[in-house]
Design an enzyme around this catalytic site. Structure first.
Site, PDB file in Angstrom:
ATOM      1  N   TYR A   1      37.388  41.930  32.543  1.00 57.97           N
ATOM      2  CA  TYR A   1      38.645  42.592  32.867  1.00 57.97           C
ATOM      3  C   TYR A   1      39.821  41.638  32.819  1.00 57.97           C
ATOM      4  O   TYR A   1      39.692  40.452  33.067  1.00 57.97           O
ATOM      5  CB  TYR A   1      38.582  43.316  34.210  1.00 57.97           C
ATOM      6  CG  TYR A   1      38.202  42.492  35.413  1.00 57.97           C
ATOM      7  CD1 TYR A   1      39.147  42.097  36.339  1.00 57.97           C
ATOM      8  CD2 TYR A   1      36.875  42.141  35.648  1.00 57.97           C
ATOM      9  CE1 TYR A   1      38.802  41.380  37.465  1.00 57.97           C
ATOM     10  CE2 TYR A   1      36.509  41.417  36.764  1.00 57.97           C
ATOM     11  CZ  TYR A   1      37.481  41.041  37.677  1.00 57.97           C
ATOM     12  OH  TYR A   1      37.131  40.311  38.788  1.00 57.97           O
TER      13      TYR A   1
ATOM     14  N   LYS B   1      29.809  39.803  51.959  1.00 52.61           N
ATOM     15  CA  LYS B   1      31.210  40.178  52.176  1.00 52.61           C
ATOM     16  C   LYS B   1      31.371  41.705  52.128  1.00 52.61           C
ATOM     17  O   LYS B   1      32.061  42.288  52.966  1.00 52.61           O
ATOM     18  CB  LYS B   1      32.096  39.505  51.125  1.00 52.61           C
ATOM     19  CG  LYS B   1      33.568  39.877  51.211  1.00 52.61           C
ATOM     20  CD  LYS B   1      34.390  39.147  50.177  1.00 52.61           C
ATOM     21  CE  LYS B   1      34.418  39.940  48.896  1.00 52.61           C
ATOM     22  NZ  LYS B   1      35.367  39.428  47.905  1.00 52.61           N
ATOM     23  N   ASP B   2      30.742  42.350  51.155  1.00 52.97           N
ATOM     24  CA  ASP B   2      30.867  43.802  51.035  1.00 52.97           C
ATOM     25  C   ASP B   2      30.124  44.522  52.151  1.00 52.97           C
ATOM     26  O   ASP B   2      30.578  45.562  52.637  1.00 52.97           O
ATOM     27  CB  ASP B   2      30.390  44.280  49.658  1.00 52.97           C
ATOM     28  CG  ASP B   2      31.357  43.868  48.549  1.00 52.97           C
ATOM     29  OD1 ASP B   2      32.515  43.528  48.854  1.00 52.97           O
ATOM     30  OD2 ASP B   2      30.940  43.898  47.377  1.00 52.97           O
TER      31      ASP B   2
ATOM     32  N   HIS C   1      39.063  48.799  43.759  1.00 51.87           N
ATOM     33  CA  HIS C   1      38.268  48.858  42.534  1.00 51.87           C
ATOM     34  C   HIS C   1      36.862  48.326  42.804  1.00 51.87           C
ATOM     35  O   HIS C   1      36.675  47.411  43.605  1.00 51.87           O
ATOM     36  CB  HIS C   1      38.935  48.015  41.438  1.00 51.87           C
ATOM     37  CG  HIS C   1      38.130  47.960  40.192  1.00 51.87           C
ATOM     38  ND1 HIS C   1      37.374  46.868  39.845  1.00 51.87           N
ATOM     39  CD2 HIS C   1      37.930  48.889  39.219  1.00 51.87           C
ATOM     40  CE1 HIS C   1      36.750  47.116  38.707  1.00 51.87           C
ATOM     41  NE2 HIS C   1      37.073  48.332  38.307  1.00 51.87           N
TER      42      HIS C   1
ATOM     43  N   ASN D   1      38.737  37.877  33.552  1.00 54.83           N
ATOM     44  CA  ASN D   1      37.562  37.579  34.367  1.00 54.83           C
ATOM     45  C   ASN D   1      36.342  38.225  33.732  1.00 54.83           C
ATOM     46  O   ASN D   1      36.467  39.248  33.044  1.00 54.83           O
ATOM     47  CB  ASN D   1      37.733  38.123  35.789  1.00 54.83           C
ATOM     48  CG  ASN D   1      38.903  37.503  36.509  1.00 54.83           C
ATOM     49  OD1 ASN D   1      39.163  36.314  36.383  1.00 54.83           O
ATOM     50  ND2 ASN D   1      39.624  38.303  37.255  1.00 54.83           N
TER      51      ASN D   1
ATOM     52  N   HIS E   1      37.279  46.386  46.171  1.00 56.83           N
ATOM     53  CA  HIS E   1      38.171  45.244  46.383  1.00 56.83           C
ATOM     54  C   HIS E   1      39.591  45.535  45.900  1.00 56.83           C
ATOM     55  O   HIS E   1      39.803  46.389  45.047  1.00 56.83           O
ATOM     56  CB  HIS E   1      37.654  44.021  45.619  1.00 56.83           C
ATOM     57  CG  HIS E   1      36.256  43.651  45.947  1.00 56.83           C
ATOM     58  ND1 HIS E   1      35.399  43.137  45.007  1.00 56.83           N
ATOM     59  CD2 HIS E   1      35.546  43.721  47.091  1.00 56.83           C
ATOM     60  CE1 HIS E   1      34.232  42.895  45.563  1.00 56.83           C
ATOM     61  NE2 HIS E   1      34.288  43.251  46.825  1.00 56.83           N
TER      62      HIS E   1
ATOM     63  N   GLN F   1      45.337  36.768  33.497  1.00 58.61           N
ATOM     64  CA  GLN F   1      44.021  36.237  33.827  1.00 58.61           C
ATOM     65  C   GLN F   1      42.953  37.176  33.288  1.00 58.61           C
ATOM     66  O   GLN F   1      43.079  38.388  33.403  1.00 58.61           O
ATOM     67  CB  GLN F   1      43.910  36.124  35.356  1.00 58.61           C
ATOM     68  CG  GLN F   1      42.638  35.539  35.876  1.00 58.61           C
ATOM     69  CD  GLN F   1      42.707  35.337  37.392  1.00 58.61           C
ATOM     70  OE1 GLN F   1      43.722  34.924  37.930  1.00 58.61           O
ATOM     71  NE2 GLN F   1      41.613  35.618  38.052  1.00 58.61           N
TER      72      GLN F   1
ATOM     73  N   LYS G   1      44.442  46.214  36.509  1.00 54.32           N
ATOM     74  CA  LYS G   1      43.301  45.690  35.758  1.00 54.32           C
ATOM     75  C   LYS G   1      43.008  46.591  34.568  1.00 54.32           C
ATOM     76  O   LYS G   1      43.122  47.820  34.659  1.00 54.32           O
ATOM     77  CB  LYS G   1      42.058  45.638  36.644  1.00 54.32           C
ATOM     78  CG  LYS G   1      42.191  44.723  37.832  1.00 54.32           C
ATOM     79  CD  LYS G   1      40.980  44.809  38.733  1.00 54.32           C
ATOM     80  CE  LYS G   1      41.152  43.911  39.943  1.00 54.32           C
ATOM     81  NZ  LYS G   1      40.062  44.089  40.899  1.00 54.32           N
TER      82      LYS G   1
END
Length: 183
Positions: free
Chosen positions: A132, A169-170, A119, A49, A62, A47, A72
């Protein structure tokens, strides 16, 4: 490709060989065989991103937990960020320690972040485009993290506190002790 292992085992700073002339530049941003030779194994990336953020944005810290953990390979396409990796591998001699590396479109550095790491990054330029590769697909149920301003980790994000922009969220993320208790 020049590479340097950080103080965190398995976490590498990668610097490409850049060929420049009056037309511009060329460099190889990824080579499976070269990366495997550096790491001692071949991560299979599944994947890619990309994100764009403005100055002061702090994204992180995260991770994906358990079977959904991700390694990553991160880099910046536009602008500049401070990229941060925190070792949360149980039993690691550098557990709870972090490295911070400036990645920019100008320096073309990349950071390889192994599985078992938190990260995040902060945007140091007016804006930044961050890209990434991940060796495992995202899984919402496996999402975990730590508040980026956790006092135990003491990351210097190089952004004044009053200029930091965090997601909800953070802002609500757990502290490092709570994560450690789960691992």
């Amino acid at each position: 490709m020049k590479y340097t292992e950080t103080k965190l085992s398995g976490c590498f700073i990668l610097e490409p060989v850049v060929f420049e002339d009056e037309r511009g530049y060329f460099f190889e941003s990824y080579n499976e065989n070269r990366l495997a030779a550096i790491l001692g194994y071949n991560p299979h990336f599944v994947q890619d991103n990309q994100s764009k953020s403005q100055y002061g944005v702090v994204r992180g810290l995260h991770m994906q937990a358990g079977d959904h953990a991700q390694a990553k390979l991160v880099r910046v396409l536009e602008g500049s960020v401070l990229d941060v990796a925190v070792d949360v591998r149980p039993g690691s001699p550098t557990y709870g320690q972090h490295v911070a590396v400036e990645l920019s479109a100008e320096n073309k550095k990349q950071l390889f972040v192994p599985r078992g790491f938190l990260h995040g990054f902060s945007v140091l330029s007016e804006h930044a485009v961050f890209a990434y590769k991940c060796d495992n697909k995202y899984n919402k149920e496996a999402e975990d993290g730590v508040h980026p301003l956790d006092k135990l980790l003491a990351v210097d994000w190089q952004i004044p506190a009053e200029k930091m922009i965090l997601s909800q969220k953070d802002k609500e993320a757990q502290n490092f002790t709570a994560l450690s208790d789960k691992l």
